[in-house]
Design a protein around this motif. Structure first.
Motif, mmCIF file in Angstrom:
data_model
loop_
_atom_site.group_PDB
_atom_site.id
_atom_site.type_symbol
_atom_site.label_atom_id
_atom_site.label_comp_id
_atom_site.label_asym_id
_atom_site.label_seq_id
_atom_site.Cartn_x
_atom_site.Cartn_y
_atom_site.Cartn_z
ATOM 1 N N ASP A 16 -5.130 -14.480 -13.098
ATOM 2 C CA ASP A 16 -5.483 -15.603 -13.960
ATOM 3 C C ASP A 16 -6.819 -15.244 -14.592
ATOM 4 O OD1 ASP A 16 -3.322 -17.497 -13.427
ATOM 5 O OD2 ASP A 16 -4.118 -17.533 -11.401
ATOM 6 N N ILE A 17 -6.829 -15.070 -15.916
ATOM 7 C CA ILE A 17 -8.038 -14.636 -16.625
ATOM 8 C C ILE A 17 -8.650 -15.849 -17.321
ATOM 9 C CG2 ILE A 17 -8.982 -13.004 -18.285
ATOM 10 C CD1 ILE A 17 -6.417 -11.330 -17.863
ATOM 11 N N ASP A 18 -9.878 -16.180 -16.929
ATOM 12 C CA ASP A 18 -10.539 -17.387 -17.435
ATOM 13 C C ASP A 18 -11.445 -17.124 -18.628
ATOM 14 O OD1 ASP A 18 -9.361 -18.687 -15.247
ATOM 15 O OD2 ASP A 18 -11.117 -18.331 -13.986
ATOM 16 N N GLY A 19 -11.939 -15.893 -18.745
ATOM 17 C CA GLY A 19 -12.899 -15.618 -19.818
ATOM 18 C C GLY A 19 -12.993 -14.136 -20.129
ATOM 19 N N ASP A 20 -13.679 -13.822 -21.206
ATOM 20 C CA ASP A 20 -13.893 -12.437 -21.611
ATOM 21 C C ASP A 20 -14.695 -11.707 -20.538
ATOM 22 O OD1 ASP A 20 -12.764 -13.352 -23.934
ATOM 23 O OD2 ASP A 20 -14.594 -13.241 -25.134
ATOM 24 N N GLY A 21 -14.471 -10.373 -20.453
ATOM 25 C CA GLY A 21 -15.258 -9.585 -19.514
ATOM 26 C C GLY A 21 -14.600 -8.270 -19.182
ATOM 27 N N LEU A 50 -9.624 4.035 -17.377
ATOM 28 C CA LEU A 50 -10.329 3.447 -18.512
ATOM 29 C C LEU A 50 -11.216 2.287 -18.062
ATOM 30 C CD1 LEU A 50 -7.446 3.283 -21.154
ATOM 31 C CD2 LEU A 50 -9.350 4.909 -21.098
ATOM 32 N N GLU A 51 -12.357 2.164 -18.691
ATOM 33 C CA GLU A 51 -13.254 1.039 -18.416
ATOM 34 C C GLU A 51 -13.071 0.031 -19.542
ATOM 35 O OE1 GLU A 51 -17.215 2.295 -17.502
ATOM 36 O OE2 GLU A 51 -16.503 3.732 -16.009
ATOM 37 N N LEU A 52 -12.053 -0.805 -19.379
ATOM 38 C CA LEU A 52 -11.650 -1.736 -20.428
ATOM 39 C C LEU A 52 -12.430 -3.036 -20.391
ATOM 40 C CD1 LEU A 52 -7.767 -1.361 -20.167
ATOM 41 C CD2 LEU A 52 -9.263 -0.350 -21.889
ATOM 42 N N ALA A 53 -12.612 -3.596 -21.580
ATOM 43 C CA ALA A 53 -13.142 -4.953 -21.711
ATOM 44 C C ALA A 53 -12.007 -5.828 -22.220
ATOM 45 C CB ALA A 53 -14.298 -4.973 -22.697
ATOM 46 N N ALA A 54 -11.919 -7.041 -21.695
ATOM 47 C CA ALA A 54 -10.883 -7.995 -22.111
ATOM 48 C C ALA A 54 -11.509 -9.089 -22.963
ATOM 49 C CB ALA A 54 -10.219 -8.610 -20.885
ATOM 50 N N GLU A 55 -10.832 -9.386 -24.068
ATOM 51 C CA GLU A 55 -11.268 -10.464 -24.960
ATOM 52 C C GLU A 55 -10.083 -11.415 -25.141
ATOM 53 O OE1 GLU A 55 -12.257 -11.014 -29.684
ATOM 54 O OE2 GLU A 55 -12.571 -9.045 -28.784
#
Length: 193
Positions: free
Chosen positions: A44-49, A93-98
């Motif tokens: 469950d993804i609540d925010g960017d990061g 990979l060092e991914l960022a989620a938006e």
């Protein structure tokens, strides 16, 4: 092949270190091992990061709900996850989620490179018969499904997982749709030579 039933809503949610979400682990195999061969969870993804990096792991990320998640590592990866479309990427990979429009939920399948390979597909109203020797996960998106000879149906957010262990000599079981709107995600986890 013997399956283990799960219901995402009854799995314990562990918060991410960065506070941006929570993970509900379906299974990490072998159970109790320091290093998994394969792992299935729902996030469950609540925010960017940032996403945690998993060196030596191949990942398949499938959005279950929400308006989309853009995953990026500058110069290496830039894809947007949409509901029901599996995205594959190296865990190194060092991914960022938006997030594209608020909180979302995703199915994460992770396999240790060289030990297993993963193929995740959407299954619309057709039976699933796992190949002998393959591990896997079936996650119900909608409708009702039957697991093997069980009489209690699987519904949205429920499913089954199996190990595909070579010593498992039980008869083959599959998953069959019980309603016209039955849709599921099937993760086939094949052993590597």
């Amino acid at each position: 092949m013997h399956h283990h039933r799960f219901d995402v809503e009854t799995l314990t949610a562990g918060r991410w270190r960065n506070g941006g979400g929570a993970t509900r682990e379906i299974v990490s195999w072998p159970a109790g091992a320091e290093e998994f061969q394969w792992r299935a969870s729902v996030a469950d993804i609540d925010g960017d990061g940032p996403f945690s990096a998993f060196p030596g792991i191949d990942r398949t990320f499938t959005l279950l709900s929400g308006d989309g998640v853009r995953l990026t590592e500058p110069g290496a990866y830039d894809r947007t996850a949409r509901v029901g479309e599996p995205l594959e990427f190296a865990g190194d990979l060092e991914l960022a989620a938006e997030l594209r429009g608020g909180a979302c939920r995703a199915l994460n399948i992770m396999v240790r490179r060289g030990l297993r390979s993963a193929r995740v597909e959407r299954v619309d109203g057709r039976p699933v018969t796992p190949p002998r020797g393959h591990a896997g996960v079936l996650y119900v998106l909608q409708g009702r499904w039957r697991a093997g000879a069980e009489t209690r149906p699987l519904t949205a957010g429920q499913g089954g997982w199996w190990t595909g262990d070579p010593g498992d000599d039980e008869p083959e079981e599959g998953f069959a749709p019980l309603s016209p709107d039955a849709v599921a995600l099937w993760a086939d986890l094949a052993p590597q030579e």
